[in-house]
Each structure stands twice: as structure tokens, then as C-alpha cells.
Design an enzyme around this catalytic site. Sequence first.
Site: not given
Ligand SMILES: [Zn+2]
Length: 199
Positions: A158, A156, A87-90, A128
Site C-alpha cells: 500500500c 507494504h 494490511c487491514e487498511h488497504h 505489522q
Molecule cells: Zn495499507
Amino acid sequence: MANPDDERNGVARDEAEAAVRTLLRWAGEDPSREGLLDTPKRVVDAYGDWFSGYGDDPRAYLERTFEEVAGYDEMIVLRDIQFESHCEHHMAPIIGRAHVGYLPDGKVVGISKLARVVEAYARRFQVQEKMTAQIAAVIEDVLKPRGVGVVVEASHECMTTRGVHKRGVSMVTSKMLGGFRDDARTRQEFLRFIGDPRG
Ligand SMILES: [Zn+2]
């Protein structure tokens, strides 16, 4: 020692390994202890593998098509394409599977190529929903089929290993184009093929 000339996307390998050492120190570790000496190198190697999708052109996989399919114009579905993404956030793993279907309009692609397309997008930092849309869009764009359906289910890390700590949950996203979007029977046939309860 890493070759200092070894660089990727304008970043020297030494610089990438130093960043890993910084994170180890930040977490409370001593990067110079024996068990961690080769860790930065291994992490950078792993990144090379996990993010190889940036060097991959998904369009190229779809450009070689077969036209001699004896008029076959029914739905083609590849289901359970397992993938690993981040994931690009975490920058945490997203582990899941994708199901891809299309209604050919004369042009059929080798079935393994659909898996390659999924992989090319998965091996990047992702969201996603975006990955689902990208897979559908490139198939529509290059193959120009009468319809495309993509369903992605994934968990996910995260969410499962931090934050709300919910294990066993998976997220389902879908993108339907053309006949898969406009014709409920086509959509249901696809969902039935992939074992989706909505089918
Ligand atoms: Zn994430």
C-alpha cells in the site's frame, strides 16, 4: 458454477464472487468479457488461501513440546521466516520475514512450529505492529519461556505501489519480552543472531 451452498464464515460463495465483479465494474471493466469470466472464482479461491489464518489456532502449534533436551537452556532462534500478509487498511500485500527467538524454560517446541505460528497470524488482515506483538504474546503465553524476541521486517504494497510510492523501504518492528527486554546482553545476542545492526 460455484456450489451455492459453499459458504465460509456465513458468506455464500456466490455473494463473494459477486463482490469481486462489483469491484471489476467499479474499476472500469466488463466482468462478462472472456478473460475475466473466471476471475471472481480465482480471486475467491486466492482469498481462501491468503486468509486461511482465521481457521488456524496458533496456540495449538505450541502445545506439543519436548522436555528431553539434555538441559538445553540457551537461546533458540528461527530467523528469516518468510511470510505474506495483507494490511487491514488497504487489503494490500505485506511481504516480509520474521525472526523469532526464545529462551526455553525446560520446554522446547519443534522449530517448524514457530514458522507455523508466524503463518497463522500472517494469513489474516494485519497491522505489522499487531502481528509482531501477537507472535510474541502467544509464545510467552503457551511456552512460558524466560524470554521471547520477535523482529519483523516487511514492505507494504500500500506504500510501494500507491500513496507515496516509495520502493525499497521496509518497516521493522520488534517485541521483546522477559529476558529479551530486561537483559541488554540477551537482546544483543538475539539481534546479532538475526544479523540486526542493533546487535
Ligand atoms: Zn495499507
